[in-house]
Write an enzyme that holds these catalytic residues in place. Structure first.
Site, PDB file in Angstrom:
ATOM      1  N   LYS A  67       0.956  -1.384  -0.176  1.00 31.80           N
ATOM      2  CA  LYS A  67       0.023   0.112  -0.041  1.00 31.80           C
ATOM      3  C   LYS A  67       0.882   1.232   0.081  1.00 31.80           C
ATOM      4  CE  LYS A  67      -3.623  -2.699   2.506  1.00 31.80           C
ATOM      5  NZ  LYS A  67      -4.258  -2.409   3.740  1.00 31.80           N
ATOM      6  N   TYR A  97     -12.140  -3.669  -2.944  1.00 32.41           N
ATOM      7  CA  TYR A  97     -12.572  -3.855  -1.896  1.00 32.41           C
ATOM      8  C   TYR A  97     -14.144  -3.670  -1.725  1.00 32.41           C
ATOM      9  CZ  TYR A  97      -7.774  -2.833  -0.351  1.00 32.41           C
ATOM     10  OH  TYR A  97      -6.495  -3.014   0.153  1.00 32.41           O
ATOM     11  N   ARG A 121      -0.414 -15.109   3.729  1.00 34.53           N
ATOM     12  CA  ARG A 121      -0.951 -14.471   4.755  1.00 34.53           C
ATOM     13  C   ARG A 121      -0.525 -14.882   6.150  1.00 34.53           C
ATOM     14  NH1 ARG A 121      -4.886 -11.091   3.763  1.00 34.53           N
ATOM     15  NH2 ARG A 121      -5.675 -11.513   5.806  1.00 34.53           N
ATOM     16  N   ASN A 164      -1.570  -0.199   7.485  1.00 32.23           N
ATOM     17  CA  ASN A 164      -0.877  -1.625   7.892  1.00 32.23           C
ATOM     18  C   ASN A 164       0.026  -2.154   6.579  1.00 32.23           C
ATOM     19  OD1 ASN A 164      -2.666  -2.613   6.082  1.00 32.23           O
ATOM     20  ND2 ASN A 164      -4.041  -3.770   7.190  1.00 32.23           N
ATOM     21  N   HIS A 221      -1.569  -5.662   1.467  1.00 31.64           N
ATOM     22  CA  HIS A 221      -2.794  -6.391   1.554  1.00 31.64           C
ATOM     23  C   HIS A 221      -2.418  -7.677   0.599  1.00 31.64           C
ATOM     24  CE1 HIS A 221      -6.756  -7.443  -0.104  1.00 31.64           C
ATOM     25  NE2 HIS A 221      -6.395  -7.814  -1.280  1.00 31.64           N
ATOM     26  N   GLU A 259      -8.961 -11.121  -7.626  1.00 31.01           N
ATOM     27  CA  GLU A 259      -8.215  -9.868  -7.455  1.00 31.01           C
ATOM     28  C   GLU A 259      -7.083  -9.716  -8.468  1.00 31.01           C
ATOM     29  OE1 GLU A 259      -8.823  -9.343  -2.663  1.00 31.01           O
ATOM     30  OE2 GLU A 259      -6.617 -10.136  -3.219  1.00 31.01           O
TER      31      GLU A 259
END
Length: 150
Positions: free
Chosen positions: A9, A49, A85, A112, A115, A126
């Site tokens: 991000k 999103y 993840r 954060n 993604h 995605e």
């Protein structure tokens, strides 16, 4: 091989964390098959999103994601969704374990750093939002024979 979508991000890009994050995935033995910097258009942020559209934080999320360049990537490897993840850690950096990307680089839940797709189905969706099939490269890493047991 499985694939997953990962996006560093704007805060991660602006803080110079791209190289360190990419290095972690490569050191794990994952294969980068597509990547580019981009300021996402509003339409793709909404599509990316969509599960958050009705949530009160969505306007600030959209503004944050569109506030600078993101680094979009597709990674390949066995069980890559679950592996990535685990490597990125909990959504809230304050709850993310040390040694995870968010635990080491993240500061605030609203900033954060990264993604990553949360399931193989999300990964396929995605990847399709952000990359054309011709943008995904097929090649063999020289260390694949020692990374995977065949």
């Amino acid at each position: 091989m499985d694939r997953t979508f990962v996006m560093i991000k704007p805060d991660g890009v602006q803080r110079g964390q791209v190289g360190g994050i990419v290095s972690r995935f490569e050191a794990k033995g994952l294969k980068l098959v597509a990547a580019r910097f981009e300021v996402l258009p509003e339409s793709r942020v909404i599509e990316q999103y969509q599960e958050h559209l009705s949530k009160p934080f969505f306007p600030s999320l959209k503004s944050y994601i569109r506030g600078g360049p993101c680094f979009l990537m597709v990674w390949e490897g066995r069980n890559v969704v679950a592996i990535v993840r685990k490597m990125i850690g909990a959504t809230n950096p304050q709850e993310a374990a040390p040694g995870t990307i968010r635990g080491d680089f993240g500061i605030d839940i609203g900033r954060n750093v990264i993604h990553a797709s949360d399931s193989p189905e999300s990964a396929a969706r995605e990847i399709g939002i952000h990359f054309k099939p011709a943008e995904l490269f097929a090649y063999t890493r020289v260390d694949e024979s020692v990374v995977y047991e065949y």
